[in-house]
Design an enzyme around this catalytic site. Sequence first.
Site, PDB file in Angstrom:
ATOM      1  N   CYS A  34       0.858  -1.190   0.000  1.00 24.60           N
ATOM      2  CA  CYS A  34       0.000   0.000   0.000  1.00 24.60           C
ATOM      3  C   CYS A  34       0.890   1.234   0.000  1.00 24.60           C
ATOM      4  O   CYS A  34       1.679   1.448   0.932  1.00 24.60           O
ATOM      5  CB  CYS A  34      -0.914  -0.003   1.218  1.00 24.60           C
ATOM      6  SG  CYS A  34      -1.952   1.471   1.337  1.00 24.60           S
TER       7      CYS A  34
ATOM      8  N   CYS B  78      -0.118   3.608   3.123  1.00 22.67           N
ATOM      9  CA  CYS B  78       0.342   3.127   4.431  1.00 22.67           C
ATOM     10  C   CYS B  78       1.842   2.818   4.432  1.00 22.67           C
ATOM     11  O   CYS B  78       2.444   2.694   5.508  1.00 22.67           O
ATOM     12  CB  CYS B  78      -0.425   1.871   4.837  1.00 22.67           C
ATOM     13  SG  CYS B  78      -2.210   2.121   5.008  1.00 22.67           S
TER      14      CYS B  78
ATOM     15  N   HIS C 221      -7.207   0.715  -0.284  1.00 22.89           N
ATOM     16  CA  HIS C 221      -7.043   1.714   0.772  1.00 22.89           C
ATOM     17  C   HIS C 221      -8.263   2.621   0.732  1.00 22.89           C
ATOM     18  O   HIS C 221      -8.540   3.261  -0.275  1.00 22.89           O
ATOM     19  CB  HIS C 221      -5.768   2.540   0.584  1.00 22.89           C
ATOM     20  CG  HIS C 221      -5.513   3.474   1.729  1.00 22.89           C
ATOM     21  ND1 HIS C 221      -4.766   3.118   2.832  1.00 22.89           N
ATOM     22  CD2 HIS C 221      -5.933   4.750   1.953  1.00 22.89           C
ATOM     23  CE1 HIS C 221      -4.734   4.122   3.683  1.00 22.89           C
ATOM     24  NE2 HIS C 221      -5.440   5.139   3.171  1.00 22.89           N
ATOM     25  N   CYS C 222      -8.997   2.668   1.838  1.00 23.59           N
ATOM     26  CA  CYS C 222     -10.273   3.389   1.883  1.00 23.59           C
ATOM     27  C   CYS C 222     -10.088   4.750   2.546  1.00 23.59           C
ATOM     28  O   CYS C 222      -9.764   4.820   3.741  1.00 23.59           O
ATOM     29  CB  CYS C 222     -11.311   2.568   2.642  1.00 23.59           C
ATOM     30  SG  CYS C 222     -12.936   3.358   2.700  1.00 23.59           S
TER      31      CYS C 222
END
Length: 319
Positions: free
Chosen positions: A117, A120, A130-131
Amino acid sequence: MSAEEKTSAYFSCGFYKVTLSNPVEKVAYLIIFHILFVLFVWTYWKSIFTLPVQPGKKYHMSYADKERYENEERPEVQRQILAEIARKLPVYTRTGNGGIRFCDRCQLIKPDRCHHCSVCAICVLKMDHHCPWVNNCIGFSNYKFFLLFLAYSLLYCLYIAATVFKYFIKYWTGELTNGRSKFHVLFLLFVAVMFFVSLMFLFGYHCWLVSRNRSTLEAFSAPVFQNGPDKNGFNLGFVKNLQQVFGEEKKLWLLPIASSQGDGHFFPMRALCEAQNPLLANEEQWEDDGIDEEPHGKVTLKEISCVLTYSDQWMNYKS
């Protein structure tokens, strides 16, 4: 929780107090409302504060392997080094060119369904996406919570819209005279319907992903195995796909309590089951020819074999 959701909750309670005259009806409305509201907040909290899980130490390169890999300039030899390390791990997915999936930033061999990610800055087990709405990476550790959050958000909006709608009709026909109630009705119905429509499509899409045992990333780019890409590589059938996310204890399915199968490092695969059990390739042919005439509901040869294969692979991984 967003400002709109807080305001909606506040106005909902005020609406039921002001509009309803029957005490029993008022209490029933408020009890159902608060049950849905508590479940909505609980799942939202778990989606936000459940940290994404990173690969274990087994997948990180040792100092000697890392030094050997970095000092080697030939790409084909680097791929060979990664292949030697990966032999000890239950890794079956590959890159587009058939190589071992390796993260240069985290310096580890990626487990199946694991992705890096960029937000992150870590590798996340069974990463879905990824929200930004929960400000967290959705993956193995919190995907169940995210699904429940969508489900309870949907029910929450539907309940508000359904209980407000008849008063919305009264507002247009002139039966509703209270000025404050008019504002509550218009605001609640608009916000509830707006969120319900958007959540309905998102939740429906993720239900479809769960039924196929795919992540959002895998839906856009099919995972690559040794025999090539296969979008249904992890598809074990609807029931087993559901159990992958929600677990086998049905009493925990509707609660935001961790119950997903495994630890996110290894997942049973349809191709692996069929490869290790050649007879499975002919099972569909047997059914077509009428040889397999077991009553509906009994466990099939494929299901038994997949369970045994998964158990063997999992024990090898743990040892």
